[in-house]
Design a protein around this motif. Structure first.
Motif, short mmCIF file in Angstrom:
data_model
loop_
_atom_site.label_atom_id
_atom_site.label_comp_id
_atom_site.label_asym_id
_atom_site.label_seq_id
_atom_site.Cartn_x
_atom_site.Cartn_y
_atom_site.Cartn_z
N LEU A 128 0.13 7.47 -0.84
CA LEU A 128 0.20 6.15 -1.49
C LEU A 128 -0.94 5.22 -1.09
CD1 LEU A 128 4.03 5.42 -1.28
CD2 LEU A 128 2.71 6.16 -3.25
N GLN A 129 -1.69 5.58 -0.09
CA GLN A 129 -2.76 4.71 0.41
C GLN A 129 -3.73 4.24 -0.67
OE1 GLN A 129 -4.84 6.51 3.68
NE2 GLN A 129 -5.10 4.55 4.72
N PRO A 130 -4.14 5.06 -1.62
CA PRO A 130 -5.07 4.57 -2.65
C PRO A 130 -4.47 3.53 -3.60
CG PRO A 130 -5.12 6.97 -2.54
CD PRO A 130 -3.97 6.52 -1.71
N ILE A 131 -3.13 3.56 -3.80
CA ILE A 131 -2.55 2.63 -4.77
C ILE A 131 -1.84 1.44 -4.13
CG2 ILE A 131 -2.30 4.38 -6.55
CD1 ILE A 131 0.69 4.47 -5.87
N LEU A 132 -1.69 1.42 -2.81
CA LEU A 132 -1.02 0.28 -2.16
C LEU A 132 -1.72 -1.05 -2.42
CD1 LEU A 132 0.21 1.76 1.22
CD2 LEU A 132 1.59 1.01 -0.72
N PRO A 133 -3.06 -1.11 -2.45
CA PRO A 133 -3.70 -2.40 -2.75
C PRO A 133 -3.30 -2.98 -4.11
CG PRO A 133 -5.30 -0.90 -1.81
CD PRO A 133 -4.04 -0.10 -2.05
N VAL A 134 -2.96 -2.12 -5.06
CA VAL A 134 -2.50 -2.61 -6.37
C VAL A 134 -1.21 -3.41 -6.21
CG1 VAL A 134 -1.67 -1.91 -8.64
CG2 VAL A 134 -3.61 -0.73 -7.61
N PHE A 135 -0.27 -2.88 -5.41
CA PHE A 135 0.99 -3.59 -5.19
C PHE A 135 0.76 -4.92 -4.50
CE2 PHE A 135 2.49 0.89 -5.26
CZ PHE A 135 3.27 0.78 -6.39
N PHE A 136 -0.14 -4.94 -3.51
CA PHE A 136 -0.41 -6.19 -2.81
C PHE A 136 -1.07 -7.21 -3.74
CE2 PHE A 136 -0.74 -3.22 0.97
CZ PHE A 136 0.57 -3.45 1.36
N THR A 137 -1.94 -6.75 -4.61
CA THR A 137 -2.60 -7.64 -5.56
C THR A 137 -1.60 -8.23 -6.55
OG1 THR A 137 -4.65 -6.38 -5.38
CG2 THR A 137 -4.43 -7.80 -7.30
N VAL A 138 -0.69 -7.40 -7.04
CA VAL A 138 0.33 -7.88 -7.98
C VAL A 138 1.23 -8.92 -7.30
CG1 VAL A 138 2.40 -7.19 -9.25
CG2 VAL A 138 0.32 -5.85 -9.43
N GLN A 139 1.65 -8.64 -6.07
CA GLN A 139 2.50 -9.59 -5.36
C GLN A 139 1.76 -10.90 -5.12
OE1 GLN A 139 3.71 -8.35 -1.45
NE2 GLN A 139 5.36 -9.83 -1.37
N PHE A 140 0.51 -10.83 -4.69
CA PHE A 140 -0.28 -12.02 -4.43
C PHE A 140 -0.46 -12.84 -5.71
CE2 PHE A 140 -4.25 -14.35 -4.09
CZ PHE A 140 -4.09 -14.99 -2.88
N ASN A 141 -0.79 -12.17 -6.81
CA ASN A 141 -0.99 -12.88 -8.07
C ASN A 141 0.31 -13.50 -8.58
OD1 ASN A 141 -3.72 -12.43 -8.25
ND2 ASN A 141 -3.47 -10.49 -9.30
N PHE A 142 1.42 -12.80 -8.39
CA PHE A 142 2.71 -13.37 -8.79
C PHE A 142 3.02 -14.64 -8.03
CE2 PHE A 142 7.34 -13.71 -8.21
CZ PHE A 142 7.72 -13.85 -9.52
N LEU A 143 2.68 -14.64 -6.75
CA LEU A 143 3.00 -15.79 -5.92
C LEU A 143 2.05 -16.96 -6.17
CD1 LEU A 143 4.70 -17.04 -3.69
CD2 LEU A 143 3.21 -15.94 -2.03
N TYR A 144 0.77 -16.70 -6.29
CA TYR A 144 -0.21 -17.79 -6.27
C TYR A 144 -0.85 -18.12 -7.61
CZ TYR A 144 0.25 -17.56 -1.27
OH TYR A 144 0.76 -17.57 -0.02
#
Length: 91
Positions: free
Chosen positions: A53-69
């Motif tokens: 999952l290491q290559p796609i984890l940054p996608v999840f973090f980006t989605v969460q960050f964008n949802f929040l901010y």
């Protein structure tokens, strides 16, 4: 204001859920080294899943960050009125 509270509550809940998943399901990524012969490090279930999952984890973090901010109604990154009130009254 109510929309912001719902957004904050949902992000907090999802973050706690994600933390539980990370703590229970992830480990140091699996690694295969060839120095002094072939060695397997952290070659358990959690280490292999983490490596996959290491290559796609940054996608999840980006989605969460964008949802929040990223909200079209947030005009300024700093709420000057709230900051002024905090500095004047303390906190």
């Amino acid at each position: 204001k109510e929309r912001r509270l719902v957004r904050s509550a949902s992000v907090q809940g999802l973050s706690r859920f994600a933390s539980d998943i990370i703590i229970r399901g992830f480990d140091t990524p699996a690694k295969i080294t060839t120095e002094d012969g072939i060695k397997f490090e952290n070659f358990g279930y959690a280490g292999i899943v983490t490596r996959m999952l290491q290559p796609i984890l940054p996608v999840f973090f980006t989605v969460q960050f964008n949802f929040l901010y990223n909200d079209y109604r947030n005009r300024f990154a700093v709420d000057l009125a709230a900051a002024g009130g905090f500095l004047a009254l303390g906190g």
